[in-house]
Scaffold this active site. Structure first.
Site: not given
Length: 302
Positions: A163, A245, A277
């Site tokens: 991320s 995601d 995610h």
């Protein structure tokens, strides 16, 4: 107490909110866990200071799996959390990295960069770059950390992040190439569910990075506009995305950007079906094992 001090003036769930008196309250707080010996795998860990106010946690596989005289690959890791939550020292990071260290037989160091909004961007990027530079000081065997001096192969360095951490890993890889960082060879980068921008305005990012020029002009949001992208110091990149995601399309766009960039390395993409995610931080299932296996194979590939 003045009731106005309880007034929320900025609110960015699921990350944090800011009160009128300046207090910051995070929606997710994961307590740090002390370093030490993991009894299941034999992986050891310790904390070090890489720059003033910035720590890192180093993970070392059990001695039995090392070969005398042969040094181990080094994974430099950056955690996710919207640049504002999470830590290299917390239990979530530990549960993710220890199995990787064990299965890939490598040393890992996770940089505990300072968080927004107390420390506005680009401090997280600056701390992370300083962390990689600190790692490079060990290449001659004379650095401050014996575990790295004695055991790390600086000709086999990998970067990884998930991320926001993937955004940071990309940044430091480009910096390493643009500045010709000496002492280490970055063989590969693992960009896991990466966060980059898109043409939609992101109020959280605007708040934590008030100096940003926006998606069109900010290379941290849009790598395609970075004049140094072709110099990225990395041989291979694996972009990992998840089917459900919300950032999947941005990971795919990042992959396409690298394909078209003129950067001389190889890039591939791997999708996990049916997952969201950073699912590997919240579940322990066959998809987590498959993801970890893919990462280990990427690292072990010559």
């Amino acid at each position: 107490m003045d009731s106005s001090t309880n007034e929320v003036i900025h609110d960015y769930p699921p990350f944090f909110k800011v009160y009128k008196d300046g207090r910051v309250e995070r929606y997710i707080v994961i307590e740090p866990t002390p370093p030490g010996l993991d009894p299941k795998t034999g992986v050891q860990s310790k904390d070090v200071e890489v720059s003033p106010g910035v720590k890192a946690r180093i993970f070392m596989p059990q001695p039995q799996v090392t070969i005398p005289g042969r040094k181990l690959p080094l994974l430099v890791h950056y955690h996710g959390g919207g640049f504002s939550i999470g830590s290299a020292l917390d239990i979530a990071n530990q549960k993710w990295l220890i199995p990787l260290v064990n299965q890939a037989n490598l040393i890992a160091i996770s940089i505990d960069y300072r968080l927004a909004p107390e420390h506005l961007l680009p401090i997280a990027h600056d701390d992370s770059w300083a962390g990689l530079q600190w790692v490079a000081t060990h290449a001659n065997g004379q650095g401050p950390e014996p575990w790295l001096n004695e055991n790390a192969d600086f000709g086999r360095v990998f970067l990884a992040g998930e991320s926001a951490g993937a955004n940071i890993a990309h940044y430091v890889a480009v910096q390493a190439g643009a500045t010709n960082l000496v002492g280490l060879k970055i063989r590969g980068m693992l960009s896991i569910h990466p966060y980059f921008g898109n043409k939609e305005s992101n109020e959280l990012y605007k708040y934590i990075c008030p100096t940003s020029a926006g998606f069109v002009h900010d290379p941290k949001l849009n790598p395609a506009v970075d004049p140094n992208l072709k110099q990225m110091a990395c041989d291979r990149v694996l972009v990992l995305v998840a089917e459900k995601d919300w950032l999947r399309s941005r990971g795919e766009a990042y992959y396409e950007t690298l394909v078209k960039s003129g950067w001389g390395g190889n890039v591939d993409i791997f999708e996990t079906k049916g997952e969201d995610h950073c699912f590997f931080h919240f579940h322990d299932n066959h998809n987590v094992e498959a993801l970890r296996k893919t990462i280990v194979e990427f690292i072990k590939k010559n």
